[in-house]
Design a protein around this motif. Sequence first.
Motif, PDB file in Angstrom:
ATOM      1  N   LEU A  21      14.530   7.782  15.478  1.00  0.00           N
ATOM      2  CA  LEU A  21      15.077   7.983  13.967  1.00  0.00           C
ATOM      3  C   LEU A  21      14.144   7.899  13.140  1.00  0.00           C
ATOM      4  N   GLU A  22      12.941   7.163  13.407  1.00  0.00           N
ATOM      5  CA  GLU A  22      11.751   6.835  12.253  1.00  0.00           C
ATOM      6  C   GLU A  22      10.590   7.150  12.915  1.00  0.00           C
ATOM      7  N   PRO A  23      10.031   8.138  13.232  1.00  0.00           N
ATOM      8  CA  PRO A  23       8.885   8.605  13.986  1.00  0.00           C
ATOM      9  C   PRO A  23       7.532   7.840  13.164  1.00  0.00           C
ATOM     10  N   LEU A  24       7.716   7.579  11.840  1.00  0.00           N
ATOM     11  CA  LEU A  24       6.503   7.461  11.287  1.00  0.00           C
ATOM     12  C   LEU A  24       6.175   5.472  11.702  1.00  0.00           C
ATOM     13  N   GLU A  79       6.580  13.684   0.266  1.00  0.00           N
ATOM     14  CA  GLU A  79       5.716  14.044   1.374  1.00  0.00           C
ATOM     15  C   GLU A  79       4.433  13.086   1.648  1.00  0.00           C
ATOM     16  N   LYS A  80       4.178  12.010   1.153  1.00  0.00           N
ATOM     17  CA  LYS A  80       3.111  10.951   1.267  1.00  0.00           C
ATOM     18  C   LYS A  80       3.633   9.922   2.369  1.00  0.00           C
ATOM     19  N   LEU A  81       4.940   9.680   2.221  1.00  0.00           N
ATOM     20  CA  LEU A  81       5.645   8.671   2.958  1.00  0.00           C
ATOM     21  C   LEU A  81       7.209   9.318   3.107  1.00  0.00           C
ATOM     22  N   ALA A 121       0.622  -3.130   3.107  1.00  0.00           N
ATOM     23  CA  ALA A 121       1.924  -3.433   3.627  1.00  0.00           C
ATOM     24  C   ALA A 121       2.561  -2.087   4.172  1.00  0.00           C
ATOM     25  N   VAL A 122       2.450  -1.051   3.648  1.00  0.00           N
ATOM     26  CA  VAL A 122       2.924  -0.040   4.118  1.00  0.00           C
ATOM     27  C   VAL A 122       2.086   0.570   5.235  1.00  0.00           C
ATOM     28  N   LYS A 177      -1.382   6.329   5.509  1.00  0.00           N
ATOM     29  CA  LYS A 177      -2.871   6.201   5.082  1.00  0.00           C
ATOM     30  C   LYS A 177      -2.853   6.327   3.500  1.00  0.00           C
ATOM     31  N   LEU A 178      -1.933   5.728   2.975  1.00  0.00           N
ATOM     32  CA  LEU A 178      -1.800   5.678   1.462  1.00  0.00           C
ATOM     33  C   LEU A 178      -3.084   5.035   0.745  1.00  0.00           C
TER      34      LEU A 178
END
Length: 553
Positions: A152-155, A265-267, A321-322, A330-331
Amino acid sequence: MKEANKLSTLKRETYLRSMADRKLDLLVIGGGITGAGIALDAAVRGLSVGLLEKQDFAQGTSSRSTKLIHGGLRYLKQGDVKLVREVGRERAILYRNAPHIVIPEKMLLPIVEKGTYGRLATSFGLWLYDYLAGVRKDERRVMLSKQDTIALEPLLRSDILKGAGLYYEYRTDDARLTIEVLKTAASYGAACVNYAMVTDFLYQDGKVTGVRAADRISGREYRIYASRIVNAAGPWADELRAKDGSLSGKRLHLTKGVHLVVPHEKLPLRQAVYFDVPDGRMVFAIPRDRVTYIGTTDTNYDGDTSRPRATREDAAYLLEAVNHMFPGAKLTLADIASSWAGLRPLIHEDGKSPSELSRKDEIFHSPTGLITIAGGKLTGFRKMAQRIVDLVMKQLAAEEGRAFVPCTTDRIVLAGGHFPSPEAIPAFVRNLADGVEEERIRQLVGKYGTQAEIILEKMKTLAAVSDDPALQMVIAEIHYGVEEEMVTNLRDFLFRRTGRLYFERQTLPALTEPLLAVLAERFAWSPDRTALERQMLEAEYAEAVSFPEEREA
Ligand code: FAD
């Protein structure tokens, strides 16, 4: 029912004069969601009501929240079952009465090693949460395995992941919700004015009978009298209690909460996630159209209340945190497209940290008769209003022999919310589109609901200022903002009526000059006044992506 009013900029002075000309039943100080809710409830019950807001409506905390109408999962952790039930029910009422701006949003709660909730606690907690809120069968929580969660959320980082709970929250636009409540209050006769500041109280025999108010646009002063005065000034409530000489006992405890916006697109999350942070707190990451926003922090605040800023430290905390939970993101600071910071007007409790402080609302009674309400949540605004207006009506019944009228706001559809059901919205959008790009209409309806029709009609009547239909539509929107939503400057429109500065920042450079031209013409601004407006917008535009060190903020 009293004569209907509008939230028209062109009527501001008429409303101020009308408030000064007679004694009102109720004067509300503060045009955030709390004051707006009180004005609506009181107007619906037949009271004559005035509301004064010193800045723009919702410019205080009510445009700076996480923008969730939620059942308050964290209250469950604190064992406050009654509060969870109340806000859960409120959520359902709001969804029914304002379906255009209260949108169901699937929320993923990852279960991780050493996280806040284990699998059993998550499963039971979310079940209880749904049960207390009376959630529909098809929206009840689902528990996911680790594999299902990753699918569902591969990130999400997989090394500490054990699975997840998937449940429903509701997303809103806090400032638009406040505006729709105010517009509805006005339609029941309330006179609501922005940029009108209460500067002092007026007394007779030790009792508060009125206020001095300054119109910050015309510079005129007014004396406004009312049988009851309610202080709903959020983070400024204690300033007014001090002015009234009644700041004793419990006080406010302000904590700051920051949100960051990054391009989607960054997250690129597929749905909202409520995740653990290494220090034991939890943070939301919420995709919304072309961006994802992340928040929030919760730190003690004793700085300038008029303009809380997101500092470098706040931004670093949220980015870390992210990056901890979504390592591929990698923000960095350079990825931030916008941000906002808000102050929670909480009630102080000795020895408690910001996150431990209760979010419950409280009512303070001054010996002068001033009633103050503070604390609480966006989600619970209708109930807060009910408590205040019940109190005011009981006092008026005892003193003036007026009949007590019960609260009916659970059945009052908010401006723009007049759909047969939420499911009818897509068909409404398709019907309206009729040749116009459907996505653009969807966004318009997402902001204004059924009122989008009025904007599209207006668009037809305007002389073509552009052959770009997108620009033509925004121009119709700002005219509507002036006539129906008390837009007095471009920042009101871009921040609080449309959220563009947060969520569609890339569109602003092309919009600024044409929109400034519309306002300059409507308000007969001089070139200097227009230049000042441009400067103020540019300053706030830059502020949303600059992060001072803590000591400079
Ligand atoms: P405000 O919105 O601050 O309104 C008070 C108003 O009074 C201001 O506009 C101010 O200008 C005006 N005023 C002050 N002095 C005067 C004067 N002298 N004369 C005239 N006007 C005056 N709640 C939720 O339900 N869901 C969430 O997701 C959520 N997230 C949050 C995230 C953060 C970071 C924060 C800070 C809060 C969050 N909340 C949330 C809580 C919610 O936003 C607040 O409880 C709510 O907005 C408070 O509204 P208010 O009307 O009491 O205060």
